[in-house]
Design an enzyme around this catalytic site. Structure first.
Site, short mmCIF file in Angstrom:
data_model
loop_
_atom_site.label_atom_id
_atom_site.label_comp_id
_atom_site.label_asym_id
_atom_site.label_seq_id
_atom_site.Cartn_x
_atom_site.Cartn_y
_atom_site.Cartn_z
N THR A 370 1.06 -0.80 0.16
CA THR A 370 0.15 0.16 -0.17
C THR A 370 1.01 1.00 0.03
OG1 THR A 370 -1.61 -1.36 1.28
CG2 THR A 370 -1.87 1.43 1.45
N THR A 388 -3.76 1.85 -2.07
CA THR A 388 -3.50 0.41 -2.60
C THR A 388 -3.84 -0.01 -3.22
OG1 THR A 388 -2.99 -1.42 -1.07
CG2 THR A 388 -5.36 -0.60 -0.98
N GLY A 463 -0.93 -3.86 5.33
CA GLY A 463 -2.24 -4.60 6.01
C GLY A 463 -2.52 -4.09 7.11
O1 DON Z 1 -7.00 -2.27 2.55
C1 DON Z 1 -6.11 -2.92 3.37
O2 DON Z 1 -6.45 -2.65 4.59
C2 DON Z 1 -5.33 -3.18 2.24
N1 DON Z 1 -5.95 -3.84 1.30
C3 DON Z 1 -3.92 -2.68 3.01
C4 DON Z 1 -2.38 -3.81 1.93
C5 DON Z 1 -2.02 -4.03 2.53
O3 DON Z 1 -1.80 -2.51 3.57
C6 DON Z 1 -0.61 -4.08 2.24
N2 DON Z 1 0.89 -3.23 2.46
N3 DON Z 1 1.98 -3.40 2.97
#
Ligand code: DON
Length: 561
Positions: A370, A388, A463
């Site tokens: 993201t 993201t 995430g």
């Molecule tokens: O919206 C969310 O929470 C996830 N799809 C974000 C994914 C994410 O941050 C992965 N990053 N490193």
């Protein structure tokens, strides 16, 4: 690194007295952008210098990141823009992806069985993108410069190319094998199938043309006409669900930000469909009842109460949160209330870890990338934006002829109805796929004010670790007296209720602290970098802008003037 953290403990125990900083933040007087790519930060600051405000700069930075940071910068994904004007009410723009009209709760099953590839790595994993509509709505309501001027730097970068950094070249080389099924992706991100080398120029001609349509026609340049036709064609050819009607029907939402307070600071955060703001404010409320500063950074007591707050907030997140349009009675007001926090605090035993009761549900694994950035302008209007594609490079699918990557955000919906099991599948109702529904997110763009004035803007990626990372960045500044850079550098830990373990960055905590916490019932899993955060803090002393740039993402940079 170890010296730094030894010093961190010293600084904390001296509680922000006159102790020297060990890591200086970037400073600027008038305006600043901190993002995961230097070129994007510079483009944002150029907009500020040309008289644009924080929203103008955010729009330009976001389009630039879609070119120079393709793992997560995007026009084919979605996210959240949180805006706090220097005067007046803050606003939250929700441009999370939606499920297409043909989506259903059971769409990730094959012959009645959960099919992870469908859920996370197929044309069915693609949600209707929100970024272009969301940026446009924020610009329409809050921006001041011509739209075209904000898209143009990205067009130039895509058309003429830019030199690949060491880290982006390595990242593209890593992802290429998973793009081999998608000829348009291979064409865009490799040299006839071979990886690019650092220093090579990455030209994205189809993307330049798509951005040109967006510059000329606004959202219609993406959700209608040629771009929509190309998306629909690609979907139809590969069993995807998104139609031109889905694209035309996409609407970003303007939402009222969640508000909380923490030790006299005002917290402005993202409401559902992000879980970020709710969980962040819940944790801050719980922690307000503990004297973290006197415990000292990295002490067993600091980590213990923070982990216990995390455990409880993530359990509530799992139980209650989803798209508000489909979950009208989510108890958000309760979850972010001081009274509720007091009742949770009363359940924390200072000498013993609680046990996350493995009730009937857990959360599926999340991966990917993201990106987050912050902008503050000369008037002290502030933006924190996180968006993201979900996984790094999303679905890995570049729309043939349109030059941009599609998200795999449908993977953020629960796996399927009743699919809850001990392996971590979740089938609870609030976050099952349905036509037009937004999938639950953890993205946590946050703005902090003090006495009516801007104090900080922060955000993170990673995430579910996002919420805890933003929490720790804020605690590091507010409770432990760190400057913006120290607060971002400091080691991190993460607990998400289930699995019942604390993930901790290597070298973040001393062996003594870990031993005490283990004896109190905590289980630890060591990791390398735990998420990435970016932050701007208005220095209390002189009102200067100071940035914390996260070295865990090597191309990140602050730019200011
Ligand atoms: O919206 C969310 O929470 C996830 N799809 C974000 C994914 C994410 O941050 C992965 N990053 N490193």
């Amino acid at each position: 690194m170890i010296r730094r953290f030894a010093l961190a403990v010293f600084v904390a125990s001296a509680v922000a007295a006159a102790a020297a900083s060990w890591s200086e933040p970037h400073r600027a007087t008038r305006g600043m952008v901190v993002s995961e790519h230097a070129i994007a930060s510079e483009i944002g600051v150029a907009v500020l210098k040309a008289g644009g405000n924080a929203v103008d700069a955010a729009v330009a930075t976001a389009f630039a990141l879609a070119v120079v940071h393709p793992a997560a910068g995007n026009i084919g994904g979605g996210g959240f823009l949180l805006y706090r004007p220097a005067s007046g009410e803050p606003a939250a723009y929700d441009f999370r992806e939606t499920a297409p009209a043909a989506a259903s709760a059971a769409m990730f099953l094959t012959d009645g069985k959960y099919d992870a590839a469908k859920h996370h790595e197929s044309y069915l994993s693609v949600g209707v993108p929100g970024t272009v509509a969301g940026l446009h709505l924020a610009w329409q309501e809050r921006g001041t410069m011509p739209w075209r001027r904000l898209v143009e730097p990205a067009i130039t970068l895509a058309r003429d190319g830019f030199p690949l950094s060491e880290s982006l070249a390595a990242s593209l080389a890593r992802v290429l094998p998973s793009m081999r099924r998608h000829p348009a992706s291979m064409a865009q991100f490799s040299k006839s199938g071979s990886p690019y080398a650092p220093g090579d120029t990455l030209v994205q001609a189809d993307l330049a043309r798509t951005l040109e349509r967006i510059a000329a026609d606004g959202p219609a340049g993406f959700y209608e006409g040629e771009t929509a036709r190309l998306i629909e064609q690609d979907m139809a050819a590969h069993g995807g669900l998104i139609s031109r009607a889905d694209l035309k029907a996409y609407r970003p939402e303007r939402r009222v930000p969640l508000r909380g307070t923490y030790r006299g600071y005002d917290i402005i955060a993202m409401p559902p469909v992000s879980s970020g703001g709710t969980a962040l404010i819940e944790m801050l409320n719980v922690l307000e009842g503990f004297d973290l500063a006197s415990y000292g950074w990295g002490s067993s007591r600091h980590v213990h109460v923070a982990v216990e707050a995390m455990r409880r907030a993530y359990a509530d997140r799992a139980r209650h949160l989803g798209d508000p349009a489909f979950n009208p009675s989510m108890p958000i007001a309760t979850l972010i209330s001081k009274e509720y926090a007091a009742s949770l605090r009363a359940t924390i035993d200072l000498e013993r870890a609680s046990v996350s009761s493995p009730s009937s549900f857990d959360w599926p694994p999340e991966s990917g990338e993201t990106t987050t950035f912050c902008v503050v302008d000369a008037a002290r209007n502030a933006v924190s934006l996180t968006y993201t594609l979900e996984a790094g490079y999303g679905s890995k699918i570049v729309v043939a002829g349109a030059g941009f990557l599609l998200n795999n955000e449908m993977g953020d919906f629960n796996a399927g109805p009743g699919l809850t099991d001990a392996t971590g599948l979740v089938g609870t109702a609030p976050n099952l796929a349905a036509p037009g529904k937004r999938m639950l997110s953890s993205m946590t763009p946050t703005i902090v004010a003090k006495d009516g004035r801007l104090f900080a803007a922060a955000g993170a990626l990673g995430g579910r670790t996002i919420i805890n990372t933003v929490l720790q960045a804020l605690l590091n500044v507010i409770d432990f007296g760190m400057n913006a850079q120290e607060a971002i550098d400091a080691g991190r830990f993460h607990h998400q209720w289930l699995p019942d373990a604390v993930v901790v960055e290597r070298h973040a905590l001393s062996p003594d602290t870990l031993a005490i916490l283990t004896s109190r019932g905590h289980a630890f899993r060591e990791t390398g970098a735990l998420s990435v955060a970016e932050m701007i803090v208005v220095a209390p002393k002189d009102g200067k802008l100071t940035a914390g740039v996260d070295a865990r993402s090597v191309d990140g940079a602050a730019a200011g003037y």
